[in-house]
Design a protein around this motif. Structure first.
Motif, PDB file in Angstrom:
ATOM      1  N   LYS A  73     108.075  46.594 -15.607  1.00 50.72           N
ATOM      2  CA  LYS A  73     107.710  47.239 -16.861  1.00 50.72           C
ATOM      3  C   LYS A  73     106.695  48.343 -16.603  1.00 50.72           C
ATOM      4  N   THR A  74     106.777  49.394 -17.394  1.00 49.36           N
ATOM      5  CA  THR A  74     105.851  50.517 -17.273  1.00 49.36           C
ATOM      6  C   THR A  74     104.423  50.048 -17.532  1.00 49.36           C
ATOM      7  N   ASN A  75     103.472  50.615 -16.781  1.00 48.47           N
ATOM      8  CA  ASN A  75     102.071  50.248 -16.971  1.00 48.47           C
ATOM      9  C   ASN A  75     101.641  50.473 -18.422  1.00 48.47           C
ATOM     10  N   PRO A  76     100.964  49.502 -19.014  1.00 50.38           N
ATOM     11  CA  PRO A  76     100.521  49.663 -20.404  1.00 50.38           C
ATOM     12  C   PRO A  76      99.232  50.471 -20.494  1.00 50.38           C
ATOM     13  N   VAL A  77      98.864  50.817 -21.709  1.00 50.47           N
ATOM     14  CA  VAL A  77      97.573  51.456 -21.984  1.00 50.47           C
ATOM     15  C   VAL A  77      96.509  50.362 -22.051  1.00 50.47           C
ATOM     16  N   HIS A  78      95.375  50.602 -21.391  1.00 45.81           N
ATOM     17  CA  HIS A  78      94.271  49.641 -21.390  1.00 45.81           C
ATOM     18  C   HIS A  78      93.081  50.224 -22.148  1.00 45.81           C
ATOM     19  N   ALA A  79      92.364  49.361 -22.864  1.00 50.50           N
ATOM     20  CA  ALA A  79      91.111  49.759 -23.494  1.00 50.50           C
ATOM     21  C   ALA A  79      90.005  49.649 -22.452  1.00 50.50           C
ATOM     22  N   ALA A  80      89.276  50.733 -22.240  1.00 47.12           N
ATOM     23  CA  ALA A  80      88.252  50.744 -21.200  1.00 47.12           C
ATOM     24  C   ALA A  80      87.135  49.754 -21.497  1.00 47.12           C
ATOM     25  N   LEU A  81      86.893  49.469 -22.767  1.00 49.14           N
ATOM     26  CA  LEU A  81      85.817  48.550 -23.113  1.00 49.14           C
ATOM     27  C   LEU A  81      86.143  47.121 -22.693  1.00 49.14           C
ATOM     28  N   GLN A  82      87.373  46.698 -22.943  1.00 52.64           N
ATOM     29  CA  GLN A  82      87.746  45.323 -22.601  1.00 52.64           C
ATOM     30  C   GLN A  82      88.237  45.180 -21.158  1.00 52.64           C
ATOM     31  N   ASP A  83      88.865  46.205 -20.615  1.00 53.07           N
ATOM     32  CA  ASP A  83      89.485  46.106 -19.291  1.00 53.07           C
ATOM     33  C   ASP A  83      89.218  47.397 -18.522  1.00 53.07           C
ATOM     34  N   PRO A  84      87.994  47.569 -18.031  1.00 52.72           N
ATOM     35  CA  PRO A  84      87.609  48.867 -17.464  1.00 52.72           C
ATOM     36  C   PRO A  84      88.053  49.105 -16.021  1.00 52.72           C
ATOM     37  N   VAL A  85      88.615  48.085 -15.345  1.00 50.63           N
ATOM     38  CA  VAL A  85      88.880  48.203 -13.908  1.00 50.63           C
ATOM     39  C   VAL A  85      90.383  48.191 -13.634  1.00 50.63           C
ATOM     40  N   SER A  86      90.838  49.145 -12.835  1.00 50.98           N
ATOM     41  CA  SER A  86      92.232  49.250 -12.405  1.00 50.98           C
ATOM     42  C   SER A  86      92.279  49.174 -10.885  1.00 50.98           C
ATOM     43  N   THR A  87      93.154  48.300 -10.329  1.00 51.69           N
ATOM     44  CA  THR A  87      93.237  48.093  -8.880  1.00 51.69           C
ATOM     45  C   THR A  87      94.693  48.133  -8.438  1.00 51.69           C
ATOM     46  N   PHE A  88      94.957  48.865  -7.368  1.00 47.49           N
ATOM     47  CA  PHE A  88      96.326  48.918  -6.852  1.00 47.49           C
ATOM     48  C   PHE A  88      96.319  49.307  -5.381  1.00 47.49           C
ATOM     49  N   SER A  89      97.451  49.060  -4.725  1.00 49.28           N
ATOM     50  CA  SER A  89      97.664  49.438  -3.335  1.00 49.28           C
ATOM     51  C   SER A  89      98.312  50.811  -3.295  1.00 49.28           C
ATOM     52  N   ILE A  90      97.900  51.646  -2.339  1.00 50.58           N
ATOM     53  CA  ILE A  90      98.523  52.970  -2.241  1.00 50.58           C
ATOM     54  C   ILE A  90      99.966  52.822  -1.774  1.00 50.58           C
ATOM     55  N   ASP A  91     100.758  53.853  -2.028  1.00 54.44           N
ATOM     56  CA  ASP A  91     102.183  53.815  -1.693  1.00 54.44           C
ATOM     57  C   ASP A  91     102.607  55.185  -1.200  1.00 54.44           C
ATOM     58  N   VAL A  92     103.149  55.225   0.017  1.00 52.62           N
ATOM     59  CA  VAL A  92     103.632  56.493   0.567  1.00 52.62           C
ATOM     60  C   VAL A  92     105.147  56.455   0.764  1.00 52.62           C
ATOM     61  N   ASP A  93     105.810  55.459   0.187  1.00 55.10           N
ATOM     62  CA  ASP A  93     107.269  55.397   0.284  1.00 55.10           C
ATOM     63  C   ASP A  93     107.895  56.537  -0.515  1.00 55.10           C
ATOM     64  N   THR A  94     109.115  56.896  -0.138  1.00 52.61           N
ATOM     65  CA  THR A  94     109.813  57.996  -0.814  1.00 52.61           C
ATOM     66  C   THR A  94     111.231  57.622  -1.227  1.00 52.61           C
ATOM     67  N   ALA A  95     111.615  56.347  -1.062  1.00 52.56           N
ATOM     68  CA  ALA A  95     113.008  55.941  -1.273  1.00 52.56           C
ATOM     69  C   ALA A  95     113.496  56.276  -2.680  1.00 52.56           C
ATOM     70  N   SER A  96     112.640  56.091  -3.676  1.00 55.43           N
ATOM     71  CA  SER A  96     113.076  56.270  -5.057  1.00 55.43           C
ATOM     72  C   SER A  96     113.539  57.693  -5.328  1.00 55.43           C
ATOM     73  N   TYR A  97     112.822  58.681  -4.790  1.00 54.68           N
ATOM     74  CA  TYR A  97     113.204  60.070  -5.054  1.00 54.68           C
ATOM     75  C   TYR A  97     114.605  60.359  -4.524  1.00 54.68           C
ATOM     76  N   SER A  98     114.894  59.922  -3.303  1.00 56.13           N
ATOM     77  CA  SER A  98     116.220  60.163  -2.721  1.00 56.13           C
ATOM     78  C   SER A  98     117.299  59.458  -3.526  1.00 56.13           C
ATOM     79  N   PHE A  99     117.000  58.246  -4.005  1.00 56.18           N
ATOM     80  CA  PHE A  99     117.976  57.491  -4.789  1.00 56.18           C
ATOM     81  C   PHE A  99     118.259  58.200  -6.114  1.00 56.18           C
TER      82      PHE A  99
END
Length: 717
Positions: A251-277
């Protein structure tokens, strides 16, 4: 001699209506002629027996030579019933070459492996394996039946109009195909492990933007019984094998309220498979399935001139900018750009590479094994003389084709690649274990040790569950051998599995659909593909609720991490190669802008004891953790984001920043996300065209053509 007057009377006489007694006599005469032939039920491959078409022709000749029909008029009247009954009888009596079950079915992945080269393999002049000869005989038998069927089917004028359009429901969506003309029968046997594919090409999508999928066909033929003549219309499509591409649902990332959920954490991604597909889908004439569109992989497909670090001691540099959002006047974009240190060729360490190549039956298509071999030939030409290459293949089981060999013996390596032939099922687990074993045998300390898996992802022997494969790869990466995955082909692509093992193997995943893409991935981007400069790279952003009301991360849905994972060095994350560019974009809603999508809290914000908020002028605080390739303890880089990082208008952003935003908008548009619902393809074209900049390899020009295709296929909505 017959009197001419008698012949004239016969010619002018009315043709009598066919009667049951005449039919019976004709049938009895035909059977007597057949019995006189005394044809034995010859086994397959015997020289004494005749094929059905030859027997039918011989029988017909005998019927006419023995003058079983008295007059030409009567002969013309009963010719068709005689041929029909005779052919039905022969079909009924003909023993099946496959035993009791007369159904001939060819599947794409479960065919047994052959012990010898495929029939008509390039550069080969050897006898075909027994399995291939039997298949060739079976194919010829089917063609013989097709010809015989023509004797009992009323003839019709050949159709020359355009291919018929066929609609069918697939996964709740209307799919549209054009039925291609049936090719002429060939006397050449299909290569071992081959797939019989129905000849369909995607037609233009329906008005609702339905997405057509490539449909793979299964060849099915069955002997005709006289009691059940075929009633299937000539233009009706035979049962089709379902599209078995596997992609991860998200599912697409939702909108977060900064007051209740101020922190966003993720792993970087350098894959390119999706563009070619996505590119492949659009060029075949249909919009891609939403879950095949990973926006971050589309953005990171392109090279960007972000500012990099000055020395290898700091593996990458980050640049953060804030700019207006082109598709929403109430929000801003926070653009995070990372550039890896570019290792010079003279400084690159030695490489120990193991090519792990899928040669199963499902790889026997032009866009699979043949393209794969050409792609790996390009990579061999890119490597240095003292680099080492090994080759492991897997089908029904795994085997070593080439022991560790220096690139100085290039001809030996290329010859091993050229001799690869497909056939059998897919024992991916066994292949992976064998490849890691070889990589350990020739391990290079302080060098590059990497398994390069090339496959369509159809593992069906051994461990086939994604989680089991993930655990296997996690264990092996601890030895210092990393893994990259290269996908080939459509209709059977297991993208979900390839993403899983690449992410957990400290490697990248790419999809190669053309030789040009192979050159980009394995030649132009060889340094970033092969040479890792930082591993387990994580990003954590804390938003200041005094400045930002809401935020959402564009893309990276499959790379999300828990907040506590950021400081946990045991949690795996993405890797950055030499010279890699990584881009992440947040859409933020400044406080008081009027662009909020959520109602404010009834009781307002909680107060703080110190009478204010520290660093109240900051939009956010960006933290990046990484490990050096040979270390297990992470390092931290931090960047505060203030008004000093902001530009007043979108046009003031750099060319690369604006182009990356255009790609992000395109990805969201293809996923039909709410944020870009009112932002047309024409606006994306406008931004991308103005920001095309230097384009030495034509990647950005190609992107513009894809936007035009999507607009034509889906409407400029």
């Amino acid at each position: 001699m017959v009197d001419d007057n008698e012949l004239n009377r016969l010619r002018d006489a009315a043709v009598p209506a066919p009667g049951e007694s005449a039919k019976a006599r004709a049938f009895e005469a035909a059977m007597r002629a057949y019995d006189q032939e005394n044809i034995s039920a010859a086994t397959q491959g015997s020289a004494g027996g005749l094929r059905l078409t030859e027997r039918a022709q011989k029988l017909w000749s005998e019927i006419m030579q023995k003058k079983l029909i008295a007059t030409p008029a009567i002969a013309g009247l009963v010719a068709l019933p005689i041929a029909g009954y005779a052919t039905f009888h022969m079909l009924r009596e003909q023993p099946s070459p496959f035993g009791g079950d007369e159904k001939i079915t060819e599947t794409l992945a479960d065919k047994p492996a052959t012990s010898g080269p495929a029939i008509n393999a390039p550069g080969k002049d050897k006898q075909a394996p027994e399995g291939d000869l039997k298949k060739a005989d079976a194919d010829a038998e089917v063609r013989s039946r097709d010809v015989t069927d023509a004797l009992v089917t009323p003839t019709a004028p050949p159709k020359t109009e355009a291919p018929a359009t066929v609609n069918q429901r697939e996964n709740g969506t209307l799919q549209t195909y054009q039925q291609a003309p049936e090719p002429a029968p060939s006397t050449e046997a299909a290569p071992s492990g081959g797939r019989v594919t129905m000849g369909f090409s995607p037609a233009a999508p329906a008005a609702d933007g339905a997405r057509a999928s490539r449909v793979q066909g299964t060849a099915e033929s069955k002997l005709m019984a006289p009691q059940q003549p075929s009633t299937m219309p000539a233009d009706q499509i035979a049962p089709q094998e379902e599209n078995r591409d596997r992609v991860e649902d998200f599912k697409t990332n939702p909108v977060h309220a900064a007051l209740q959920d101020p922190v966003s954490t993720f792993s970087i991604d350098v894959d390119t498979a999706s563009y070619s597909f996505v590119r492949g889908s659009l060029k075949q004439g249909y919009l891609p399935q939403a879950d095949t569109v990973r926006v971050e992989e589309m953005v990171n497909y392109f090279p960007y001139d972000w500012k990099g670090p000055d020395s290898a001691s700091t593996p990458f540099n980050s640049t953060v900018s804030v700019m207006p959002t082109p598709w929403n006047g109430h929000t801003k974009l926070m653009h995070v750009a990372i550039k890896g240190f570019d290792v010079k060729p003279v400084e690159q360490p030695k490489a120990n590479l193991v090519f792990l190549i899928d040669v199963s039956g499902s790889m026997d298509e032009p866009d699979k094994l043949p393209l794969l071999k050409s792609a790996f030939r390009l990579l061999v030409s890119k490597l240095k003389a003292d680099d080492t290459i090994s080759i492991v293949t897997y089908a029904g089981d795994a085997g070593t084709v080439l022991m560790p060999t220096k690139v100085t013996e290039k001809d030996k390596i290329l010859n091993a690649i050229d001799n690869l032939t497909p056939g059998g099922s897919t024992a991916g687990e066994a292949g992976i274990k064998e490849a890691y074993k070889l990589a350990q045998q020739s391990f290079v300390k302080d060098g590059i040790n990497r398994v390069m898996l090339a496959t369509d992802g159809d593992f069906n022997v051994g461990q086939t569950d994604d989680e089991d494969l993930k655990r296997l790869i996690e264990q092996e990466r601890k030895t210092g051998v990393f893994l990259s995955v290269f996908g080939f082909g459509r209709g059977n692509l297991n993208d979900q599995m390839m993403q899983t093992i690449a992410q957990n193997g400290n490697g990248t995943a790419a999809y190669i659909d053309t030789l040009a893409e192979a050159e980009k991935v394995l030649v132009e981007d060889a340094s970033s593909t092969l040479f890792t400069i930082a591993k387990d790279v994580k990003i954590q952003v804390e938003f200041n609720p005094n400045k930002v009301s809401e935020y959402r991360l564009i893309g990276y849905e499959t790379r999300a991490l828990n907040r506590e994972d950021f400081n946990n060095d045991r949690v795996d994350a993405g890797d950055i190669g030499s010279g890699h560019s990584v881009t992440a974009i947040y859409e933020i809603t400044p406080k008081g802008s009027g662009g909020e999508t959520m109602d404010p809290l009834r009781y307002g914000e909680a107060t703080v004891n110190n009478g204010g908020v520290a660093n109240a002028d900051e939009y956010a605080f960006v933290k990046i953790r990484y490990k050096l390739p040979n270390e297990d303890v992470s390092k931290l880089i931090t960047t505060p984001v203030t008004s000093a990082n902001e530009v007043e208008s979108f046009d003031q952003a750099s060319t690369d920043q604006r182009f990356s935003v255009a790609v992000a908008a395109f990805g969201q548009k293809l996923r039909d996300e709410d944020a870009t619902a009112k932002f047309g393809y024409d606006k994306i074209m406008e931004i991308a065209t103005a920001a095309r900049g230097a384009d030495p390899f034509g990647y950005r020009s190609e992107f513009l053509s894809l936007v035009r295709l999507a607009s034509a296929l889906g409407g400029n909505r």
